[in-house]
Design an enzyme around this catalytic site. Structure first.
Site, short mmCIF file in Angstrom:
data_model
loop_
_atom_site.label_atom_id
_atom_site.label_comp_id
_atom_site.label_asym_id
_atom_site.label_seq_id
_atom_site.Cartn_x
_atom_site.Cartn_y
_atom_site.Cartn_z
N CYS A 100 -5.46 -8.82 12.39
CA CYS A 100 -4.18 -8.82 13.11
C CYS A 100 -4.19 -9.65 14.39
CB CYS A 100 -3.69 -7.41 13.42
SG CYS A 100 -4.53 -6.08 12.61
N ARG A 129 -17.05 -4.30 10.01
CA ARG A 129 -16.87 -3.02 10.71
C ARG A 129 -18.18 -2.27 10.77
NH1 ARG A 129 -11.08 -0.96 8.40
NH2 ARG A 129 -9.98 -2.87 8.97
N GLN A 147 -10.10 -8.73 2.02
CA GLN A 147 -8.91 -7.93 1.75
C GLN A 147 -7.79 -8.83 1.25
OE1 GLN A 147 -8.60 -6.66 5.91
NE2 GLN A 147 -7.99 -4.67 5.11
N ASP A 149 -5.07 -9.16 2.53
CA ASP A 149 -4.43 -8.79 3.79
C ASP A 149 -3.30 -9.75 4.15
OD1 ASP A 149 -4.14 -7.34 6.10
OD2 ASP A 149 -5.75 -8.35 7.19
N HIS A 151 0.10 -10.27 7.27
CA HIS A 151 0.93 -9.80 8.38
C HIS A 151 2.28 -10.48 8.27
CE1 HIS A 151 -3.10 -8.75 9.64
NE2 HIS A 151 -2.52 -7.76 10.28
N LYS A 232 1.83 4.45 9.45
CA LYS A 232 1.37 3.72 8.26
C LYS A 232 1.60 4.52 7.00
CE LYS A 232 -3.52 5.02 8.14
NZ LYS A 232 -4.80 4.66 7.58
N HIS A 278 1.86 -4.81 8.89
CA HIS A 278 0.48 -5.07 8.44
C HIS A 278 0.41 -4.51 7.01
CE1 HIS A 278 -1.18 -4.99 12.76
NE2 HIS A 278 0.02 -4.43 12.88
ZN ZN Z 1 -3.27 -5.91 10.73
#
Ligand code: ZN
Length: 404
Positions: A100, A129, A147, A149, A151, A232, A278
């Site tokens: 992000c 992580r 991911q 992923d 945004h 979320k 997200h």
């Molecule tokens: Zn994010």
């Protein structure tokens, strides 16, 4: 052995030669060639689907100095889960645990107009992580991952419709992979950033979108499960053993874009702060593959199978012909292996089933004379004889990624 242990994905990582772990890099997979082929196939699927859905792909640095993570709130709320390295000049840099902040830096790198919104930026960089070693379990919890992923920068008015649309896309993506998901809405955790009124506004938008997709009683609400910057919705997949896995997530955030200085010019020319959605549908590919290996007992859909077809020569005199056929199939990017003709056919076919190879093509005297193979499909079903020049089309169609 009970079914759960029998289908432990770590067994498939070993038996199908997908990934290896070493204590020197805990929770960080070494991807073997076959595992890499599976991971790449899943990433290719993600990339094609997201290009079709109007996403653009970006990449941002893995390392950033502390001020970025101080602004985003990660230093205060997420530092225990981050790795830090010495920047060499007395400062330190954090290895990004999420995409992000970097994506928001990209957004604010130039003036933006309301006409660019919704702006959907996808990112496949590997976050790291720092997890307690006790919770690391094969691919199900790892310290570095990829991911699906993204945004999405939206005006607050666009957020609800965008979330409804993307949850519908997520349903299609899951259906193509033979899975369904349930939804869970997470409320404000202790010490979240921003004021309660902003949280409530974001949660109301997210809840209305879930109502539209799943019905007002079609999801659970769980107090305290939101992200530190906003509410979320978790996507929970259920496997064939009835276990529930949190994989994807959709979060609505009014806070981090404000803190990181994201702005766009509204229709009236005034500067405004965008909201950010997200979202990751499958979550981490590593975790998703771990779940899918357990769910399918190692029988990944053919487009993800590490080896998609095995050519089985009946005797050594059929090996050269099978090799030429395999070369033609590999040119079409099919993952094919060839037996050496020394083992009995039944043993080779059994071994292919144990190694979860979906297609087996047998080549003996008759097939060699006719220019055909005797084809078996997933589960061992007989597909009859297929001519060499048609085999590529047959396998390609069967190993195509699901439409999205
Ligand atoms: Zn994010």
């Amino acid at each position: 052995m009970d079914e759960e242990r029998q289908s432990d994905h770590r067994r498939w990582l070993r038996d199908l030669e997908l990934a290896h772990f070493e204590p020197t890099s805990p929770g960080m997979p070494y991807w073997l060639p076959r595992g890499m082929a599976v991971l790449r196939s899943l990433q290719d699927h993600w990339r094609r689907a997201h290009e079709r859905w109007g996403y653009q792909e970006v990449s941002t640095p893995l390392l950033a100095r502390d001020p970025l993570y101080a602004s985003s709130g990660h230093l205060e709320h997420f530092a225990d889960n981050m790795f830090f390295v010495d920047a060499g000049d007395g400062d330190r840099m954090g290895l990004k645990p999420v995409n992000c902040p970097g994506t928001m830096v990209l957004f604010r790198s130039r003036r933006r107009s309301h006409r660019e919104l919704p702006l959907r930026l996808a990112c496949d960089d590997p976050p790291h992580r720092n997890e307690r070693s006790g919770v690391l379990t094969g691919l199900l919890r790892v310290q570095v991952f990829h991911q699906d992923d993204a945004h999405i920068f939206v005006t607050p008015e666009q957020a609800g419709d965008e979330i409804v649309d993307l949850l519908r896309l997520a349903r299609r993506l899951y259906a193509g992979l033979g899975l369904e998901f349930g939804l869970r809405l997470g409320g404000p955790p202790e010490g979240h950033i921003g004021d309660d009124a902003t949280w409530a506004r974001a949660e109301a938008i997210l809840a209305r979108a879930l109502d539209a997709v799943a019905g007002p009683d079609g999801y659970d609400r769980v107090a305290g499960e939101g992200a530190f910057y906003g509410p979320k919705a978790d996507l929970l997949a259920c496997d064939r053993l009835g276990r529930e896995w949190q994989l994807g997530t959709v979060q609505l955030d009014f806070e981090m874009p404000r803190r990181l200085g994201c702005r766009y010019a509204g229709a009236d020319g005034r500067e405004r702060v965008p909201a950010v959605i997200h979202r990751a549908f499958l979550g981490s590919y590593e975790r998703f593959l771990g779940v899918l290996l357990e769910h399918t007992d190692g029988r990944l859909p053919p487009f993800l199978a590490p080896v998609q077809a095995r050519l089985v020569p009946v005797a050594e005199r059929h090996v050269a012909g099978a090799g030429e056929l395999a070369a033609r199939l590999r040119e079409r990017r099919l993952r094919v292996e060839v037996g050496d003709g020394t083992e009995r056919v039944a043993a080779q076919v059994r071994d292919a089933a144990l190694r979860r190879v979906p297609f087996v093509a047998v080549v003996g005297d008759r097939e060699a004379a006719e220019g055909t193979v005797a084809l078996r499909g997933p589960g061992g079903e007989d597909r009859g004889s297929v001519r060499h020049d048609a085999l590529g089309d047959v396998l390609e169609a069967a190993c195509r990624a699901p439409a999205v």
